[in-house]
Write an enzyme that holds these catalytic residues in place. Sequence first.
Site, PDB file in Angstrom:
ATOM      1  N   ASP A   1     -11.651  -6.613  -1.508  1.00 49.83           N
ATOM      2  CA  ASP A   1     -12.454  -7.741  -1.515  1.00 49.83           C
ATOM      3  C   ASP A   1     -13.829  -7.561  -0.753  1.00 49.83           C
ATOM      4  OD1 ASP A   1     -10.092  -7.788   1.047  1.00 49.83           O
ATOM      5  OD2 ASP A   1     -12.224  -8.692   1.624  1.00 49.83           O
TER       6      ASP A   1
ATOM      7  N   GLU B   1       0.880  -1.291   0.071  1.00 55.20           N
ATOM      8  CA  GLU B   1       0.047  -0.008  -0.142  1.00 55.20           C
ATOM      9  C   GLU B   1       0.761   1.264   0.175  1.00 55.20           C
ATOM     10  OE1 GLU B   1      -3.467  -2.051   3.068  1.00 55.20           O
ATOM     11  OE2 GLU B   1      -1.853  -1.041   3.760  1.00 55.20           O
TER      12      GLU B   1
HETATM   13  N1  SAH Z   1       0.171 -10.380   5.624  1.00 55.44           N
HETATM   14  C1  SAH Z   1      -0.879 -11.167   4.823  1.00 55.44           C
HETATM   15  C2  SAH Z   1      -2.288 -10.805   5.501  1.00 55.44           C
HETATM   16  C3  SAH Z   1      -2.935  -9.330   5.280  1.00 55.44           C
HETATM   17  S1  SAH Z   1      -4.350  -9.160   6.440  1.00 55.44           S
HETATM   18  C4  SAH Z   1      -1.185 -10.638   3.429  1.00 55.44           C
HETATM   19  O1  SAH Z   1      -0.246  -9.672   2.964  1.00 55.44           O
HETATM   20  O2  SAH Z   1      -1.402 -11.612   2.601  1.00 55.44           O
HETATM   21  C5  SAH Z   1      -5.335  -8.005   5.474  1.00 55.44           C
HETATM   22  C6  SAH Z   1      -5.132  -6.533   5.459  1.00 55.44           C
HETATM   23  O3  SAH Z   1      -5.854  -5.946   4.638  1.00 55.44           O
HETATM   24  C7  SAH Z   1      -5.196  -5.724   6.738  1.00 55.44           C
HETATM   25  O4  SAH Z   1      -4.194  -4.871   6.873  1.00 55.44           O
HETATM   26  C8  SAH Z   1      -6.711  -5.299   6.954  1.00 55.44           C
HETATM   27  O5  SAH Z   1      -6.606  -4.089   7.439  1.00 55.44           O
HETATM   28  C9  SAH Z   1      -6.972  -5.171   5.419  1.00 55.44           C
HETATM   29  N2  SAH Z   1      -8.192  -5.937   4.987  1.00 55.44           N
HETATM   30  C10 SAH Z   1      -8.439  -6.198   3.714  1.00 55.44           C
HETATM   31  N3  SAH Z   1      -9.662  -6.978   3.594  1.00 55.44           N
HETATM   32  C11 SAH Z   1      -9.938  -7.365   4.643  1.00 55.44           C
HETATM   33  C12 SAH Z   1     -10.785  -8.364   5.252  1.00 55.44           C
HETATM   34  N4  SAH Z   1     -11.856  -8.992   4.457  1.00 55.44           N
HETATM   35  N5  SAH Z   1     -11.181  -8.567   6.503  1.00 55.44           N
HETATM   36  C13 SAH Z   1     -10.197  -8.025   7.423  1.00 55.44           C
HETATM   37  N6  SAH Z   1      -8.925  -7.042   6.776  1.00 55.44           N
HETATM   38  C14 SAH Z   1      -9.023  -6.815   5.630  1.00 55.44           C
END
Ligand code: SAH
Length: 258
Positions: free
Chosen positions: A222, A21
């Site tokens: 999403d 981001e």
């Molecule tokens: N390190 C992992 C997990 C990311 S967690 C990766 O990069 O794949 C998801 C991140 O996006 C968090 O910072 C949260 O704030 C945001 N986010 C996006 N969609 C989300 C959802 N469906 N539920 C919770 N957080 C979400």
Amino acid sequence: MPLTSDLFAPPIAILSALPQEQRGLIGLLHKPRKLHHASREFWLGELHGQPVVLALSRIGKVAAATTTTALIERFGVRRIVFTGVAGGLGEGVKVGDVVVATDFVQHDLDASPLFPRYEVPLYGKTRFHCDAALSALLFEASSKALAHESLATHGFHDACVHQGLIASGDRFVSSAEESRSLHDLLAGAGHAVLAVEMEGAAVAQVCMDYGIPFAVMRTISDRADDSAHVDFPGFVEAVASRYAHLIIGNFLNLLSKK
Ligand code: SAH
């Protein structure tokens, strides 16, 4: 002692959760300087003529509270803007839209029956509000960015900007059942939620403690449903930094005219 002296205007913090981001922003920094503090990297410099600190909250409420506190205590920031992604929960909040937060609730906080569900104990509060003036600028900046043709090339022709409540909690919400139940439980308690993420409410609480104005924009990556685990990484890799870059650029330009 904060690192920035009285000789300089206090920097504005631009906070994101994930490196994807933040990616576009570091490359744009004028006179960049990287500092380590609290097991984190902080980037100081200028963006669009404004002194800024770029930082990653990391994922989850505790990590976000640590970064926010460090930004205020160590880097002397007096305004914070968060740019990141979130899952859409509200009706009509679709992938590619932007949600500018009005306020935050912690969907996983439950000290009932001692306190009402969702209330933060000893604060007597359930919802923590963003700064109205900063949020209005962020809304304008986001609306301008969505009109930009480079986002249309990603297929988001009818993307729009919403403004309202965001729920935060230490959980990646990734099933239609969970997202429906979260939405309905919160709605039943009078909280009409547009999106769900994992950091904003912590930033909001720390900012309230210190009296620091802040604003948050989240691009919808999403729908927090059964395909969230596929939609989220694809969006974050391909599109999130594009939004951050355009929206923060617009925001800083608007701020410099104030
Ligand atoms: N390190 C992992 C997990 C990311 S967690 C990766 O990069 O794949 C998801 C991140 O996006 C968090 O910072 C949260 O704030 C945001 N986010 C996006 N969609 C989300 C959802 N469906 N539920 C919770 N957080 C979400």
